[in-house]
Each structure stands twice: as structure tokens, then as C-alpha cells.
Design a protein around this motif. Structure first.
Motif, PDB file in Angstrom:
ATOM      1  N   THR A  56     -29.804  19.149  15.827  1.00 29.09           N
ATOM      2  CA  THR A  56     -29.771  19.176  17.287  1.00 29.09           C
ATOM      3  C   THR A  56     -29.032  17.965  17.844  1.00 29.09           C
ATOM      4  N   LEU A  57     -29.148  16.812  17.203  1.00 29.38           N
ATOM      5  CA  LEU A  57     -28.512  15.592  17.701  1.00 29.38           C
ATOM      6  C   LEU A  57     -26.983  15.627  17.587  1.00 29.38           C
ATOM      7  N   TYR A  58     -26.438  16.245  16.555  1.00 28.58           N
ATOM      8  CA  TYR A  58     -24.992  16.229  16.349  1.00 28.58           C
ATOM      9  C   TYR A  58     -24.194  16.723  17.553  1.00 28.58           C
ATOM     10  N   PRO A  59     -24.493  17.896  18.118  1.00 24.69           N
ATOM     11  CA  PRO A  59     -23.703  18.321  19.281  1.00 24.69           C
ATOM     12  C   PRO A  59     -23.901  17.406  20.496  1.00 24.69           C
ATOM     13  N   LEU A  60     -25.104  16.843  20.652  1.00 28.93           N
ATOM     14  CA  LEU A  60     -25.347  15.925  21.767  1.00 28.93           C
ATOM     15  C   LEU A  60     -24.511  14.655  21.621  1.00 28.93           C
ATOM     16  N   VAL A  61     -24.359  14.176  20.398  1.00 29.49           N
ATOM     17  CA  VAL A  61     -23.522  13.006  20.130  1.00 29.49           C
ATOM     18  C   VAL A  61     -22.080  13.298  20.512  1.00 29.49           C
ATOM     19  N   VAL A  62     -21.581  14.435  20.082  1.00 27.80           N
ATOM     20  CA  VAL A  62     -20.192  14.812  20.373  1.00 27.80           C
ATOM     21  C   VAL A  62     -19.979  14.947  21.884  1.00 27.80           C
ATOM     22  N   ILE A  63     -20.904  15.585  22.584  1.00 23.87           N
ATOM     23  CA  ILE A  63     -20.798  15.738  24.042  1.00 23.87           C
ATOM     24  C   ILE A  63     -20.773  14.372  24.715  1.00 23.87           C
ATOM     25  N   SER A  64     -21.645  13.452  24.291  1.00 25.95           N
ATOM     26  CA  SER A  64     -21.702  12.112  24.881  1.00 25.95           C
ATOM     27  C   SER A  64     -20.385  11.364  24.684  1.00 25.95           C
ATOM     28  N   ILE A  65     -19.848  11.418  23.472  1.00 26.62           N
ATOM     29  CA  ILE A  65     -18.593  10.720  23.179  1.00 26.62           C
ATOM     30  C   ILE A  65     -17.456  11.306  24.011  1.00 26.62           C
ATOM     31  N   ILE A  66     -17.370  12.623  24.075  1.00 23.56           N
ATOM     32  CA  ILE A  66     -16.301  13.278  24.834  1.00 23.56           C
ATOM     33  C   ILE A  66     -16.410  12.931  26.317  1.00 23.56           C
ATOM     34  N   CYS A  67     -17.619  12.981  26.874  1.00 22.20           N
ATOM     35  CA  CYS A  67     -17.809  12.634  28.294  1.00 22.20           C
ATOM     36  C   CYS A  67     -17.330  11.223  28.571  1.00 22.20           C
ATOM     37  N   ASN A  68     -17.696  10.281  27.702  1.00 23.45           N
ATOM     38  CA  ASN A  68     -17.309   8.889  27.929  1.00 23.45           C
ATOM     39  C   ASN A  68     -15.794   8.718  27.848  1.00 23.45           C
ATOM     40  N   ILE A  69     -15.163   9.369  26.912  1.00 25.59           N
ATOM     41  CA  ILE A  69     -13.705   9.262  26.790  1.00 25.59           C
ATOM     42  C   ILE A  69     -13.022   9.868  28.007  1.00 25.59           C
ATOM     43  N   VAL A  70     -13.469  11.032  28.449  1.00 21.22           N
ATOM     44  CA  VAL A  70     -12.860  11.704  29.598  1.00 21.22           C
ATOM     45  C   VAL A  70     -13.028  10.876  30.876  1.00 21.22           C
ATOM     46  N   LEU A  71     -14.131  10.130  30.982  1.00 18.42           N
ATOM     47  CA  LEU A  71     -14.364   9.289  32.161  1.00 18.42           C
ATOM     48  C   LEU A  71     -13.282   8.229  32.348  1.00 18.42           C
ATOM     49  N   PHE A  72     -12.566   7.883  31.305  1.00 14.56           N
ATOM     50  CA  PHE A  72     -11.478   6.910  31.419  1.00 14.56           C
ATOM     51  C   PHE A  72     -10.223   7.511  32.059  1.00 14.56           C
ATOM     52  N   PHE A  73     -10.190   8.825  32.258  1.00 22.35           N
ATOM     53  CA  PHE A  73      -8.993   9.486  32.762  1.00 22.35           C
ATOM     54  C   PHE A  73      -9.297  10.366  33.968  1.00 22.35           C
ATOM     55  N   PRO A  74      -9.700   9.763  35.101  1.00 27.40           N
ATOM     56  CA  PRO A  74      -9.964  10.574  36.288  1.00 27.40           C
ATOM     57  C   PRO A  74      -8.709  11.335  36.706  1.00 27.40           C
ATOM     58  N   ASP A  75      -8.922  12.544  37.148  1.00 24.87           N
ATOM     59  CA  ASP A  75      -7.823  13.408  37.570  1.00 24.87           C
ATOM     60  C   ASP A  75      -6.853  13.661  36.418  1.00 24.87           C
ATOM     61  N   GLY A  76      -7.307  13.438  35.169  1.00 25.14           N
ATOM     62  CA  GLY A  76      -6.458  13.658  33.999  1.00 25.14           C
ATOM     63  C   GLY A  76      -5.289  12.699  33.916  1.00 25.14           C
ATOM     64  N   ASN A  77      -5.426  11.534  34.528  1.00 21.22           N
ATOM     65  CA  ASN A  77      -4.308  10.606  34.647  1.00 21.22           C
ATOM     66  C   ASN A  77      -4.661   9.273  33.984  1.00 21.22           C
ATOM     67  N   VAL A  78      -3.761   8.728  33.166  1.00 21.27           N
ATOM     68  CA  VAL A  78      -4.007   7.461  32.480  1.00 21.27           C
ATOM     69  C   VAL A  78      -3.711   6.256  33.351  1.00 21.27           C
ATOM     70  N   THR A  79      -2.998   6.429  34.450  1.00 24.92           N
ATOM     71  CA  THR A  79      -2.596   5.277  35.259  1.00 24.92           C
ATOM     72  C   THR A  79      -3.784   4.556  35.885  1.00 24.92           C
ATOM     73  N   TYR A  80      -4.862   5.277  36.190  1.00 24.08           N
ATOM     74  CA  TYR A  80      -6.025   4.619  36.790  1.00 24.08           C
ATOM     75  C   TYR A  80      -6.637   3.626  35.812  1.00 24.08           C
ATOM     76  N   ASP A  81      -6.709   3.992  34.554  1.00 24.27           N
ATOM     77  CA  ASP A  81      -7.243   3.086  33.549  1.00 24.27           C
ATOM     78  C   ASP A  81      -6.293   1.912  33.332  1.00 24.27           C
ATOM     79  N   LYS A  82      -5.002   2.199  33.248  1.00 22.49           N
ATOM     80  CA  LYS A  82      -4.010   1.146  33.051  1.00 22.49           C
ATOM     81  C   LYS A  82      -4.033   0.129  34.185  1.00 22.49           C
ATOM     82  N   ASP A  83      -4.244   0.606  35.410  1.00 21.93           N
ATOM     83  CA  ASP A  83      -4.242  -0.274  36.580  1.00 21.93           C
ATOM     84  C   ASP A  83      -5.605  -0.915  36.838  1.00 21.93           C
TER      85      ASP A  83
END
Length: 171
Positions: A13-40
Motif C-alpha cells: 500500500t505504501l509504494y503507490p503513495l510514495v510515488v504519488i508524493s514524489i511526483i506531486c513534489n516534483i510537479v510543484l516546481f513547475f507551475p503552469d508547466g513552466n520552468v522559468t518560475y523555478d529558475k527565477d
């Protein structure tokens, strides 16, 4: 249920929750699917704490061996998600990058008053973006804490009472 079967069930049960958590955190670095916000440097502060990646991801993987570390990781991820939901996202309001909902002086809260969301002009839909991902992190982290706490109790019973191993019963 035997302690061994319980451990297996929790790990699966923990494995999919781990993957979801990691993916959510990574996606949070790219609002609007754009890398410029993180770079700036225009990323919500709590995203940089990496609650989903560290707490809900790496430390949760370690929880397979150390259930207590998993509980701590899940609690860390919960705290970061709650803080982010309370403070709101970093966004552009007019010409300034700020966290406009962090210190609202009146009785309204941005979670209850959707009209306040228009204060954020950039990145597009950042409030919904953060709410969805940090809400998901909050939910998965709560489940992880419950599962790891169950694993800790299961391990304690396994140490005190033994396992349900048929070979051990024969001897």
C-alpha cells in the motif's frame, strides 16, 4: 492477520503513495508547466522544503526498515502541506512577487473566498495548482502515517508475541 502478512500488505500500500508524493513534489516546481518560475525563484516557499520528496518519498521508502522514520517523514510532509495550504502560493500580484494570502488582516481566508484567488496574476491558476497538489500530499501523508504507525504496532506485537510462522509452531 499474521504480522508478516500485515507487513506485506502495508508495504504494498505504501509504494503507490510514495510515488504519488514524489511526483506531486516534483510537479510543484513547475507551475503552469513552466520552468522559468523555478529558475527565477518564483516558487512557493513550502515547495522548496520538499515535503513530498523527502518526507513522503525518501523517508517513506526507509520506513520499510524503520517504521518510526516513516511516521516522522509522513508527519513532516503533513506539516509542510498544511503550512502551504495555510499560507497560500507565491505569485505575482501586480508587479511584485509575494505570498498575498499569508497575512490577510480581515476575517476572510483565501480557501473560503475564491474571489481572492484573482489576486494572483501569474503563474496561471497557481492557487488551484497548489491546492490540488498540496491537498494530495496531505491526504497521502495522512495515509502513510496511519500505515507506518500500524507497522510499528505490528512490529511490536511481532516482537512480543512472535509471528504466525507455521515452522515456528512445529518446533
Amino acid at each position: 492477520m499474521c504480522t508478516g502478512k500485515c507487513s506485506r500488505c502495508i508495504a504494498i500500500t505504501l509504494y503507490p503513495l510514495v510515488v504519488i508524493s514524489i511526483i506531486c513534489n516534483i510537479v510543484l516546481f513547475f507551475p503552469d508547466g513552466n520552468v522559468t518560475y523555478d529558475k527565477d525563484g518564483h516558487i512557493t516557499e513550502e515547495v522548496k522544503y520538499m515535503g513530498g520528496l523527502i518526507g513522503g518519498g525518501v523517508l517513506m521508502f526507509l520506513s520499510i526498515a524503520f517504521a518510526g522514520v516513516g511516521v516522522a517523514g509522513g508527519l513532516y510532509s503533513i506539516i509542510v502541506a498544511v503550512l502551504s495550504l495555510q499560507n497560500g502560493p507565491l505569485c505575482k500580484t501586480g508587479l511584485v512577487w509575494t505570498t498575498p494570502f499569508k497575512e490577510l488582516t480581515d476575517d476572510s481566508h483565501y480557501l473560503m473566498d475564491k474571489t481572492l484567488w484573482s489576486l494572483c496574476t501569474e503563474p496561471k491558476n497557481i492557487v488551484e495548482f497548489n491546492l490540488g497538489l498540496f491537498g494530495t500530499l496531505l491526504a497521502t501523508s495522512c495515509l502513510q502515517v496511519i500505515l507506518c504507525a500500524t507497522q510499528m504496532i505490528n512490529g511490536l506485537f511481532g516482537c512480543l508475541c512472535g509471528t504466525c510462522n507455521k515452522e515456528a509452531q512445529i518446533a
